[in-house]
Scaffold this active site. Structure first.
Site, PDB file in Angstrom:
ATOM      1  CG  ASN A   1      30.307  72.127  44.474  1.00 58.70           C
ATOM      2  OD1 ASN A   1      29.592  71.494  43.703  1.00 58.70           O
ATOM      3  ND2 ASN A   1      30.825  71.586  45.574  1.00 58.70           N
TER       4      ASN A   1
ATOM      5  CE  LYS B   1      28.323  72.178  48.361  1.00 53.67           C
ATOM      6  NZ  LYS B   1      28.627  72.053  49.764  1.00 53.67           N
TER       7      LYS B   1
ATOM      8  CG  HIS C   1      33.487  68.608  47.850  1.00 54.92           C
ATOM      9  ND1 HIS C   1      32.743  68.398  48.985  1.00 54.92           N
ATOM     10  CD2 HIS C   1      33.434  69.941  47.602  1.00 54.92           C
ATOM     11  CE1 HIS C   1      32.255  69.562  49.398  1.00 54.92           C
ATOM     12  NE2 HIS C   1      32.654  70.510  48.574  1.00 54.92           N
TER      13      HIS C   1
ATOM     14  CD  GLU D   1      35.975  73.380  49.444  1.00 53.42           C
ATOM     15  OE1 GLU D   1      35.284  74.367  49.194  1.00 53.42           O
ATOM     16  OE2 GLU D   1      35.587  72.212  49.266  1.00 53.42           O
TER      17      GLU D   1
ATOM     18  N   GLY E   1      29.518  75.059  54.552  1.00 55.41           N
ATOM     19  CA  GLY E   1      28.073  75.141  54.814  1.00 55.41           C
ATOM     20  C   GLY E   1      27.699  75.528  56.226  1.00 55.41           C
TER      21      GLY E   1
ATOM     22  CB  SER F   1      30.978  79.687  55.232  1.00 55.96           C
ATOM     23  OG  SER F   1      30.397  78.510  55.748  1.00 55.96           O
TER      24      SER F   1
ATOM     25  N   GLY G   1      29.929  77.101  47.505  1.00 55.67           N
ATOM     26  CA  GLY G   1      28.797  76.172  47.465  1.00 55.67           C
ATOM     27  C   GLY G   1      27.495  76.929  47.622  1.00 55.67           C
ATOM     28  N   GLY G   2      26.996  76.963  48.859  1.00 57.84           N
ATOM     29  CA  GLY G   2      25.677  77.532  49.172  1.00 57.84           C
ATOM     30  C   GLY G   2      25.377  78.863  48.498  1.00 57.84           C
TER      31      GLY G   2
HETATM   32  C1  PEP Z   1      31.836  73.540  49.150  1.00 59.70           C
HETATM   33  O1  PEP Z   1      30.968  72.688  49.234  1.00 59.70           O
HETATM   34  O2  PEP Z   1      32.866  73.329  48.508  1.00 59.70           O
HETATM   35  C2  PEP Z   1      31.628  74.801  49.850  1.00 59.70           C
HETATM   36  C3  PEP Z   1      32.621  75.640  49.961  1.00 59.70           C
HETATM   37  O3  PEP Z   1      30.363  75.023  50.332  1.00 59.70           O
HETATM   38  P1  PEP Z   1      29.850  76.344  51.091  1.00 59.70           P
HETATM   39  O4  PEP Z   1      30.274  77.514  50.278  1.00 59.70           O
HETATM   40  O5  PEP Z   1      28.368  76.178  51.156  1.00 59.70           O
HETATM   41  O6  PEP Z   1      30.505  76.337  52.441  1.00 59.70           O
END
Ligand code: PEP
Length: 237
Positions: free
Chosen positions: A7, A9, A87, A154, A160, A196, A217-218
């Site tokens: 993702n 974003k 989300h 999640e 994050g 994360s 995400g990140g």
């Molecule tokens: C997300 O935004 O769905 C997510 C899992 O972000 P991150 O991996 O940065 O925690």
């Protein structure tokens, strides 16, 4: 076969995304399924064969006078068959509620698009997460004729932040989600974990059999980190 959902974003400029795509197209992902979810304007720049594309969102209405929205028909006309729905960032910042989420899910099922429905508790709700997840699942799915769906667990406090639940917590939660979907909705659905995930914790997470994949995400923003995660998952266990 694990699902690896990246993702991106609201990140990366056009120049950055071009270089990202170049490197992404070289990644070997054969044992697992990679689904990349970039911002709308970049969708048609992705041209690799080693991944599928997903959207980060979809409009709750079919077509028409909804300035700034992107419809399910537009997405399917681009060959997109996965959409992230609900989300926590959209639930929090854009006040998406379960009625809206249900409308989006319903459109996905009508158009044979596979929704990736995100659910998760916040920090205060951690101890009663099963109750919270149950309520999020039921309010999103009530009255719908279900088709293929992916659930993403999640925990909001993990997104994050660098903090993740213990292996035991993830195992128990995912196990509960699968059993609940089977007993209450008569479907066996894939459940991915998000929050994360990075190259440093993927080996440990990969020991949890209940995890059908990851929403990232990140770490997926840095192509080297995404590549490392994929490499770990590509190794036969
Ligand atoms: C997300 O935004 O769905 C997510 C899992 O972000 P991150 O991996 O940065 O925690």
């Amino acid at each position: 076969m694990k699902l690896i959902i990246s993702n991106l974003k609201m990140n990366l400029t056009l120049e950055e995304i071009k270089s990202y795509i170049q490197q992404l197209n070289e990644i070997k992902c054969q044992r697992n399924k990679l689904i990349v979810c970039p911002s709308y304007p970049y969708l048609s720049y992705f041209n690799g064969k080693n991944y599928s594309l997903g959207s980060q969102n979809v409009a709750s209405e079919k077509m028409g006078a909804f300035t700034g929205e992107v419809s399910i028909e537009q997405l399917t006309s681009l060959g997109i068959h996965y959409v992230i729905i609900g989300h926590s960032e959209r639930r929090t910042h854009l006040k998406e509620d379960s009625d809206l989420i249900r409308k989006k899910l319903s459109l996905c099922f009508d158009y044979d698009v596979i929704p990736i429905l995100c659910i998760g508790e916040n920090l205060e709700e951690k101890e009663k997460r099963t109750e919270v997840l149950k309520s999020q699942i039921d309010s999103a799915l009530q009255g719908l004729k279900l088709k293929d769906i992916i659930l993403a667990y999640e925990p909001v406090w993990s997104i994050g932040t660098g903090f993740i639940p213990t292996r035991e917590e993830i195992k128990n939660t995912l196990d509960w989600m699968k059993k609940y979907m089977k007993s209450h909705y008569s479907i066996e659905c894939k459940v991915v974990y998000g929050g994360s995930v990075n190259p440093r914790n993927i080996e440990s997470l990969n020991q949890i059999e209940e995890i059908d994949g990851y929403l990232i995400g990140g770490a997926s923003l840095k192509i080297e980190e995404l590549k490392r995660i994929i490499e770990v998952l590509e190794v036969e266990k």
